[in-house]
Design a protein around this motif. Sequence first.
Motif, PDB file in Angstrom:
ATOM      1  N   GLY A  20       0.771  -1.256   0.029  1.00 41.30           N
ATOM      2  CA  GLY A  20       0.137  -0.133   0.003  1.00 41.30           C
ATOM      3  C   GLY A  20       0.553   1.141  -0.008  1.00 41.30           C
ATOM      4  O   GLY A  20       0.363   2.308  -0.447  1.00 41.30           O
ATOM      5  N   VAL A  24      -0.060   4.818  -2.046  1.00 40.15           N
ATOM      6  CA  VAL A  24      -0.062   6.172  -1.357  1.00 40.15           C
ATOM      7  C   VAL A  24       0.993   7.044  -2.112  1.00 40.15           C
ATOM      8  O   VAL A  24       0.594   8.151  -2.382  1.00 40.15           O
ATOM      9  CB  VAL A  24       0.186   5.698   0.047  1.00 40.15           C
ATOM     10  CG1 VAL A  24       0.340   7.373   0.882  1.00 40.15           C
ATOM     11  CG2 VAL A  24      -0.906   5.421   0.739  1.00 40.15           C
ATOM     12  N   HIS A 165       3.772   4.146   7.877  1.00 41.94           N
ATOM     13  CA  HIS A 165       2.518   3.147   6.985  1.00 41.94           C
ATOM     14  C   HIS A 165       2.527   1.813   7.919  1.00 41.94           C
ATOM     15  O   HIS A 165       1.469   1.157   7.896  1.00 41.94           O
ATOM     16  CB  HIS A 165       3.053   2.803   5.862  1.00 41.94           C
ATOM     17  CG  HIS A 165       3.085   4.123   5.052  1.00 41.94           C
ATOM     18  ND1 HIS A 165       1.987   4.621   4.248  1.00 41.94           N
ATOM     19  CD2 HIS A 165       3.935   5.343   5.029  1.00 41.94           C
ATOM     20  CE1 HIS A 165       2.209   5.995   3.669  1.00 41.94           C
ATOM     21  NE2 HIS A 165       3.298   6.266   4.147  1.00 41.94           N
ATOM     22  N   ASN A 166       3.678   1.390   8.490  1.00 43.83           N
ATOM     23  CA  ASN A 166       3.579   0.202   9.142  1.00 43.83           C
ATOM     24  C   ASN A 166       4.419  -0.042  10.234  1.00 43.83           C
ATOM     25  O   ASN A 166       5.690  -0.007  10.018  1.00 43.83           O
ATOM     26  CB  ASN A 166       3.451  -0.983   8.112  1.00 43.83           C
ATOM     27  CG  ASN A 166       3.178  -2.418   8.875  1.00 43.83           C
ATOM     28  OD1 ASN A 166       3.210  -2.586  10.173  1.00 43.83           O
ATOM     29  ND2 ASN A 166       2.570  -3.336   8.033  1.00 43.83           N
ATOM     30  N   VAL A 215      -1.360   6.367   9.020  1.00 40.00           N
ATOM     31  CA  VAL A 215      -2.262   6.296   8.125  1.00 40.00           C
ATOM     32  C   VAL A 215      -3.933   6.038   8.450  1.00 40.00           C
ATOM     33  O   VAL A 215      -4.678   6.012   7.556  1.00 40.00           O
ATOM     34  CB  VAL A 215      -1.891   5.453   7.106  1.00 40.00           C
ATOM     35  CG1 VAL A 215      -0.673   6.083   6.330  1.00 40.00           C
ATOM     36  CG2 VAL A 215      -1.698   4.230   7.494  1.00 40.00           C
ATOM     37  N   ASN A 248      -5.661   7.442   4.911  1.00 39.06           N
ATOM     38  CA  ASN A 248      -5.325   7.405   3.352  1.00 39.06           C
ATOM     39  C   ASN A 248      -6.497   7.537   2.410  1.00 39.06           C
ATOM     40  O   ASN A 248      -7.554   6.924   2.902  1.00 39.06           O
ATOM     41  CB  ASN A 248      -4.547   6.048   2.995  1.00 39.06           C
ATOM     42  CG  ASN A 248      -3.143   5.704   3.475  1.00 39.06           C
ATOM     43  OD1 ASN A 248      -2.592   6.680   3.696  1.00 39.06           O
ATOM     44  ND2 ASN A 248      -2.825   4.556   3.618  1.00 39.06           N
ATOM     45  N   ARG A 301      -0.590  -9.585   0.880  1.00 32.87           N
ATOM     46  CA  ARG A 301       0.622 -10.393   1.657  1.00 32.87           C
ATOM     47  C   ARG A 301       0.335 -11.435   2.442  1.00 32.87           C
ATOM     48  O   ARG A 301      -0.669 -11.171   3.303  1.00 32.87           O
ATOM     49  CB  ARG A 301       1.430  -9.206   2.207  1.00 32.87           C
ATOM     50  CG  ARG A 301       2.213  -8.097   1.100  1.00 32.87           C
ATOM     51  CD  ARG A 301       2.940  -7.143   1.780  1.00 32.87           C
ATOM     52  NE  ARG A 301       2.346  -6.325   2.846  1.00 32.87           N
ATOM     53  CZ  ARG A 301       2.671  -6.321   4.246  1.00 32.87           C
ATOM     54  NH1 ARG A 301       3.678  -7.168   4.707  1.00 32.87           N
ATOM     55  NH2 ARG A 301       1.957  -5.698   5.011  1.00 32.87           N
ATOM     56  N   GLN A 305       0.293 -10.594  10.083  1.00 30.40           N
ATOM     57  CA  GLN A 305      -0.350  -9.431  10.164  1.00 30.40           C
ATOM     58  C   GLN A 305      -2.023  -9.326   9.559  1.00 30.40           C
ATOM     59  O   GLN A 305      -2.847  -8.963  10.046  1.00 30.40           O
ATOM     60  CB  GLN A 305       0.007  -7.976   9.310  1.00 30.40           C
ATOM     61  CG  GLN A 305      -0.633  -6.825   9.196  1.00 30.40           C
ATOM     62  CD  GLN A 305       0.002  -5.941   8.264  1.00 30.40           C
ATOM     63  OE1 GLN A 305       1.081  -5.834   7.890  1.00 30.40           O
ATOM     64  NE2 GLN A 305      -0.642  -4.864   7.913  1.00 30.40           N
ATOM     65  N   LYS A 306      -2.206  -9.967   8.284  1.00 25.55           N
ATOM     66  CA  LYS A 306      -3.214 -10.200   7.506  1.00 25.55           C
ATOM     67  C   LYS A 306      -4.432 -11.072   8.089  1.00 25.55           C
ATOM     68  O   LYS A 306      -5.310 -11.276   7.432  1.00 25.55           O
ATOM     69  CB  LYS A 306      -2.802 -10.360   6.235  1.00 25.55           C
ATOM     70  CG  LYS A 306      -1.955  -9.298   5.590  1.00 25.55           C
ATOM     71  CD  LYS A 306      -2.737  -8.100   5.648  1.00 25.55           C
ATOM     72  CE  LYS A 306      -1.735  -7.058   4.936  1.00 25.55           C
ATOM     73  NZ  LYS A 306      -2.207  -5.627   4.668  1.00 25.55           N
ATOM     74  N   GLU A 378      -4.060  -3.195  11.193  1.00 27.71           N
ATOM     75  CA  GLU A 378      -3.939  -2.841   9.845  1.00 27.71           C
ATOM     76  C   GLU A 378      -4.026  -1.444   9.883  1.00 27.71           C
ATOM     77  O   GLU A 378      -4.893  -0.541  10.005  1.00 27.71           O
ATOM     78  CB  GLU A 378      -5.382  -3.067   8.963  1.00 27.71           C
ATOM     79  CG  GLU A 378      -5.379  -2.895   7.549  1.00 27.71           C
ATOM     80  CD  GLU A 378      -4.217  -3.766   6.855  1.00 27.71           C
ATOM     81  OE1 GLU A 378      -3.048  -3.256   6.413  1.00 27.71           O
ATOM     82  OE2 GLU A 378      -4.394  -5.306   6.465  1.00 27.71           O
ATOM     83  N   PRO A 379      -2.770  -0.711   9.549  1.00 32.18           N
ATOM     84  CA  PRO A 379      -2.733   0.657   9.842  1.00 32.18           C
ATOM     85  C   PRO A 379      -3.501   1.435   8.865  1.00 32.18           C
ATOM     86  O   PRO A 379      -4.358   2.351   9.521  1.00 32.18           O
ATOM     87  CB  PRO A 379      -1.254   0.777   9.150  1.00 32.18           C
ATOM     88  CG  PRO A 379      -0.460  -0.237   9.641  1.00 32.18           C
ATOM     89  CD  PRO A 379      -1.695  -1.526   9.389  1.00 32.18           C
ATOM     90  N   CYS A 380      -3.842   0.989   7.649  1.00 27.84           N
ATOM     91  CA  CYS A 380      -4.879   1.606   7.034  1.00 27.84           C
ATOM     92  C   CYS A 380      -5.594   0.658   6.193  1.00 27.84           C
ATOM     93  O   CYS A 380      -6.724   0.310   6.511  1.00 27.84           O
ATOM     94  CB  CYS A 380      -4.411   2.831   6.048  1.00 27.84           C
ATOM     95  SG  CYS A 380      -5.869   3.452   5.049  1.00 27.84           S
ATOM     96  N   GLY A 381      -4.988   0.067   5.336  1.00 29.92           N
ATOM     97  CA  GLY A 381      -5.489  -0.857   4.339  1.00 29.92           C
ATOM     98  C   GLY A 381      -6.082  -0.390   3.262  1.00 29.92           C
ATOM     99  O   GLY A 381      -6.992   0.884   3.328  1.00 29.92           O
ATOM    100  N   MET A 382      -5.636  -0.624   1.986  1.00 30.75           N
ATOM    101  CA  MET A 382      -6.299  -0.136   0.809  1.00 30.75           C
ATOM    102  C   MET A 382      -7.549  -1.048   0.337  1.00 30.75           C
ATOM    103  O   MET A 382      -8.432  -0.576  -0.555  1.00 30.75           O
ATOM    104  CB  MET A 382      -5.300  -0.034  -0.321  1.00 30.75           C
ATOM    105  CG  MET A 382      -3.995   0.738   0.065  1.00 30.75           C
ATOM    106  SD  MET A 382      -4.108   2.161   0.899  1.00 30.75           S
ATOM    107  CE  MET A 382      -4.443   3.057  -0.533  1.00 30.75           C
TER     108      MET A 382
HETATM  109  C1  GLC Z   1       1.156  -0.537   4.995  1.00 34.56           C
HETATM  110  C2  GLC Z   1       0.095  -0.850   5.847  1.00 34.56           C
HETATM  111  C3  GLC Z   1      -1.215  -0.525   5.507  1.00 34.56           C
HETATM  112  C4  GLC Z   1      -1.384   0.846   4.567  1.00 34.56           C
HETATM  113  C5  GLC Z   1      -0.128   0.867   3.659  1.00 34.56           C
HETATM  114  C6  GLC Z   1      -0.275   2.321   3.095  1.00 34.56           C
HETATM  115  O1  GLC Z   1       1.727  -1.315   4.136  1.00 34.56           O
HETATM  116  O2  GLC Z   1       0.259  -2.209   6.158  1.00 34.56           O
HETATM  117  O3  GLC Z   1      -2.290  -1.047   6.225  1.00 34.56           O
HETATM  118  O4  GLC Z   1      -2.629   0.771   4.048  1.00 34.56           O
HETATM  119  O5  GLC Z   1       1.020   0.797   4.520  1.00 34.56           O
HETATM  120  O6  GLC Z   1      -0.097   3.394   4.065  1.00 34.56           O
END
Ligand code: GLC
Length: 479
Positions: A20, A24, A165-166, A215, A248, A301, A305-306, A378-382
């Motif tokens: 991700g 971004v 991001h992580n 994020v 994000n 991935r 984490q996932k 999950e910091p953000c997740g797309m």
């Molecule tokens: C990292 C995080 C994910 C996030 C991405 C972009 O890889 O695991 O959650 O969406 O960064 O910020």
Amino acid sequence: MHMKILFVTSEAHPLIKTGGLADVSNSLPRALSALRQDVRLVMPAYRCITTDERPRPLFSSHTARGDSYRLLETRLPGTRIPVYLVDIPMLYDRPGGPYADEHGRDWPDNAHRFAAFADVVAQLTGPARLSGWQPDILHCNDWQTGLVPVILRDKPHPPVLFTIHNLAYQGIFAREWFERLGLDDTLWSMHALEFYGSFSFMKGGLVYADWITTVSPTYADEIMRPEFGCGLEGVLQSRADRLSGILNGIDTTAWDPRHDPLIAQTYNARKLSDKRVNRDALCRHFGIEVGTGPLCGSIGRLVWQKGIDLIIDLLPELLTEGWRFVFLGSGETDIENRLCDLARQFPGRLGVEIGYHERLAHLIEAGADIFVMPSRFEPCGMNQMYSMRYGTPPVVRRTGGLADTVSCANGGGDGQDITGFCFDEPNADALRAALRQAAESFSDRRRWQQIMRNAMRREFGWRSSARQYLARYQALLRQ
Ligand code: GLC
Ligand code: ADP
């Protein structure tokens, strides 16, 4: 006010992507540029980068640590946004990925690779480097850029905003590297880079940046607790007054079911029946049987984490009942093997593709009925945002950006705003309950179509978040 922003990143789609961060690093600069900011990217010149404009050399020089480099310039494909590539062949011109070789083993000299990158970035902040273009703001991302504010700490420099991001990937290296990089002894302290007998690039970013963002707002809270802080919760607590969460956005052009050239049939919220063409294509791709229950998809991935292992634990039971699943991803060998073994046991019900495939990712978002993302954190997740935009309601764990983007059926919302399904405890029972709840809704056609439409109508673009970054840059410049 127009600002000159140097966006410092280790990957950017479509030049090079592992996750991700690359999404971004493509879409946020575009959004800033649309807000008439002068944004430029800088990243290492890996061999695996693909550009549509041949990089042209700007100048050659060497860093304080003694690495000779060339600075090349290309553009973010489809835009006029300059991308500077730091060319140090000994460090970046090799087969494999940006952080690891073809077998997934981290490059043994990653400390050197990303220290040299930070050295060059620090030089680019000076007046005479980029034909007079001097950044007002440095926006650094993740551990690979963590040494940038460390190197600049006692020199006049533009404000540094550092985005996490992580937090789970920290760039931790042994003392030996500290010495080989010639880092100042005063940095070997628990208040600086030292981290449980080693040292951490991420910690450098957190301690020395002028502001820290992460994020999503929920992840910004979570990482101040031991459960999510990966040992850095204390550092983050001490900087809590300089830490904020900015969600994000997504690239709403690349991820748009109305115009997506990578799917079998484009569709929109008014004509959901067209989505089925994609389900049929997806079933054909994986040799999945036609069925009446939902087809569940997952992309990402394959790492702890996932939470993919949580689904794997449920698969024998669900597949026996007639559920159908498709997975696309790569990662830990054990998870890959377990998925492939089950796919052999349940042909026609379970499809697994190990690897990285852009087109198939789009087809899964479009063709699945339910998207499954049971991340432990999950910091953000797309992907959950892509899936909602494609009318594929997600089943997610209520954490980080998943909590901030999915309006859950079991979260107290009413039918008018539900966009997905959540669970709280990171275990298979909780995930099973959420999946069953989703399947029950799926069997009520009108209710399901309402949820699909709610999800598709959600606004996940960058407009609001890019403005939040701008406001933060401006506040930093005023200080
Ligand atoms: C990292 C995080 C994910 C996030 C991405 C972009 O890889 O695991 O959650 O969406 O960064 O910020
Ligand atoms: P993370 O950055 O933690 O891996 P995100 O959800 O933020 O997770 O972003 C992952 C990005 O990478 C998404 O754009 C997703 O579609 C893409 N992706 C991940 N694995 C694959 C794969 N195997 N094939 C295609 N795209 C993938």
